[in-house]
Design an enzyme around this catalytic site. Structure first.
Site, PDB file in Angstrom:
ATOM      1  N   TYR A  84       3.692  -3.166  10.040  1.00 27.64           N
ATOM      2  CA  TYR A  84       2.699  -2.904   9.194  1.00 27.64           C
ATOM      3  C   TYR A  84       1.991  -4.168   8.489  1.00 27.64           C
ATOM      4  O   TYR A  84       2.883  -4.999   8.145  1.00 27.64           O
ATOM      5  CB  TYR A  84       3.145  -2.232   7.712  1.00 27.64           C
ATOM      6  CG  TYR A  84       3.585  -0.853   7.963  1.00 27.64           C
ATOM      7  CD1 TYR A  84       3.237  -0.006   9.491  1.00 27.64           C
ATOM      8  CD2 TYR A  84       4.584  -0.172   7.057  1.00 27.64           C
ATOM      9  CE1 TYR A  84       3.874   1.305   9.248  1.00 27.64           C
ATOM     10  CE2 TYR A  84       4.966   1.214   7.337  1.00 27.64           C
ATOM     11  CZ  TYR A  84       4.650   1.804   8.718  1.00 27.64           C
ATOM     12  OH  TYR A  84       5.149   3.248   8.463  1.00 27.64           O
ATOM     13  N   GLN A  98      -1.192   6.249  -9.491  1.00 22.73           N
ATOM     14  CA  GLN A  98      -1.047   7.238  -8.483  1.00 22.73           C
ATOM     15  C   GLN A  98       0.637   7.301  -8.518  1.00 22.73           C
ATOM     16  O   GLN A  98       1.002   8.510  -8.384  1.00 22.73           O
ATOM     17  CB  GLN A  98      -1.454   6.709  -7.222  1.00 22.73           C
ATOM     18  CG  GLN A  98      -3.131   6.754  -7.072  1.00 22.73           C
ATOM     19  CD  GLN A  98      -3.418   6.296  -5.662  1.00 22.73           C
ATOM     20  OE1 GLN A  98      -2.669   5.470  -5.022  1.00 22.73           O
ATOM     21  NE2 GLN A  98      -4.888   6.355  -5.304  1.00 22.73           N
ATOM     22  N   TRP A 155       6.114  11.458   6.563  1.00 19.26           N
ATOM     23  CA  TRP A 155       5.078  10.581   6.049  1.00 19.26           C
ATOM     24  C   TRP A 155       3.710  11.429   5.954  1.00 19.26           C
ATOM     25  O   TRP A 155       3.554  12.466   6.504  1.00 19.26           O
ATOM     26  CB  TRP A 155       4.977   9.352   7.062  1.00 19.26           C
ATOM     27  CG  TRP A 155       4.571   9.822   8.527  1.00 19.26           C
ATOM     28  CD1 TRP A 155       5.735   9.738   9.410  1.00 19.26           C
ATOM     29  CD2 TRP A 155       3.565   9.917   9.306  1.00 19.26           C
ATOM     30  NE1 TRP A 155       5.123  10.094  10.756  1.00 19.26           N
ATOM     31  CE2 TRP A 155       3.768   9.869  10.513  1.00 19.26           C
ATOM     32  CE3 TRP A 155       2.187   9.874   8.853  1.00 19.26           C
ATOM     33  CZ2 TRP A 155       2.790  10.008  11.744  1.00 19.26           C
ATOM     34  CZ3 TRP A 155       1.031   9.871  10.027  1.00 19.26           C
ATOM     35  CH2 TRP A 155       1.376  10.025  11.158  1.00 19.26           C
TER      36      TRP A 155
END
Ligand code: NDP
Length: 321
Positions: free
Chosen positions: A54, A291, A205
């Site tokens: 990532y 969030q 995921w």
């Protein structure tokens, strides 16, 4: 926050786990990343998922910095190996002994920790003998650099073969990390029943289909600014598959179901994956702390069979199984 066991192991993970693909080291600045990690800790998330690939290693570095100073014993840190990160030489990819044993050291260095709780094969390597991969993972466990081993996106047959070899080598595979959401249900046919048989959990995921199941993308409307769909650093590439008008129209039919329960669509989406007992954790991403605060409330929601049926009816043909 509720905690669930990972496979047949004694390790508990927060059923809502914070993942930092496409965000840390990329879409959001480090200070926002740190605030997201702080928000996650504040709401009881103890489990954090990242990967060496990532943002080419930066996501591990950012997560390590954000978690610095926390009580390490109170955290579960997950990372992964397979894809090339940094150097792109012939041995910088896959699941060879060389790549696994070099990669774990580099990941620990970037994360600023001397062990990860879960080390995951990010994909299956068809070129390296599975015996070699499993023997290397056994050495990683024996060295104490990883406490448990998992995999990601392995098929039912690959899980069965891997688990057999792992048990012979003195450890077990405890988890698989596949894509799973109300819109993407591919694992239900074979991977889930096989995993139940093998004592393997799913850490899933994109439970919100990368934000699409939050309902913020509307058919025929402009993409909301600052969302993943408008992320020009690469994020928009992956979300496209869910952005056709037919799917978005179907997703809007979930709004009255969420309203009827007095919850947000994002919470409905996360509660939906957690309704599957083979799921140990929903791996939720976030580009801002608010969030996380919203998403974590999904942990308090139980979806009854009539609600699950109404979701199936609403999404209809847009579901990929
Ligand atoms: P989600 O489906 O949870 O999507 C997260 C994104 O949706 C956020 O970054 C945010 O994007 C948006 N979002 C989050 N909450 C809300 C909300 N309440 N309302 C509106 N929008 C919201 O998961 P990801 O796709 O991020 O994947 C989660 C994790 O899974 C990754 O971080 C990674 O750890 C793991 N993963 C693993 C893979 C593998 O191969 N093993 C592959 C992919 C991911 P924005 O605000 O920018 O729109």
């Amino acid at each position: 926050m509720a905690y669930r066991y990972l496979g047949n192991s004694g390790l508990k993970v927060s059923e809502i786990t914070y993942g930092n693909w496409l965000t840390h080291g990329s879409q959001v600045e480090s200070d926002v990343a740190e605030r997201c990690v702080r928000a996650a800790l504040d709401v009881g998330i103890t489990t954090f998922d990242t990967a060496d690939v990532y943002a080419d290693g930066s996501a591990e570095t950012v997560l390590g910095k954000a978690l610095a100073g926390q009580d390490r014993d109170g955290l579960e840190i997950f990372t992964k190996v397979y894809f090339p990160t940094g150097a792109k030489g012939p041995n910088d990819t896959g699941l060879s002994r060389k790549h696994i044993l070099r990669s774990i050291d580099k990941s620990l260095n970037r994360l600023g920790t001397d062990y990860v709780d879960l080390y995951q094969a990010h994909r299956y390597d068809v070129e390296t003998p599975l015996e070699e991969t499993i023997a290397a993972f056994a050495d990683v466990v024996r060295s104490g650099k990883a406490l448990y081993i998992g995999v990601s996106e392995w098929t039912a047959d690959q899980l069965r073969a891997g688990q057999e070899l792992a048990r012979e080598a003195g450890f077990s595979l405890v988890s698989n990390q596949p894509q799973y959401s109300a819109l993407w249900r591919v694992i239900e046919a074979k991977v889930v029943p096989t995993s139940e048989d093998l004592g393997i959990s799913q850490i899933v995921w994109s439970p919100m289909a990368q934000g699409v199941l939050s309902g913020k993308y509307r058919p025929g409307a402009e993409l909301p600014a600052g969302s993943r769909a408008t992320d020009d650093k690469g994020g928009s590439e992956f979300i496209k598959r869910f952005l056709d008008d037919e799917t978005l129209t179907r997703v809007q039919k979930l709004a009255p179901i969420a309203d009827g329960l007095g919850i947000k669509m994002s919470q409905l989406a996360i509660a939906w994956v957690l309704a599957n007992p083979n799921v140990a954790a929903a791996l939720v991403g976030a580009s801002r702390p608010e969030q996380i605060e919203e998403n974590v409330k999904a942990s308090e929601v139980t979806l009854e069979p009539d609600v699950l049926a109404a979701i199936d009816e609403a999404l209809g043909d847009s579901v990929i199984s």
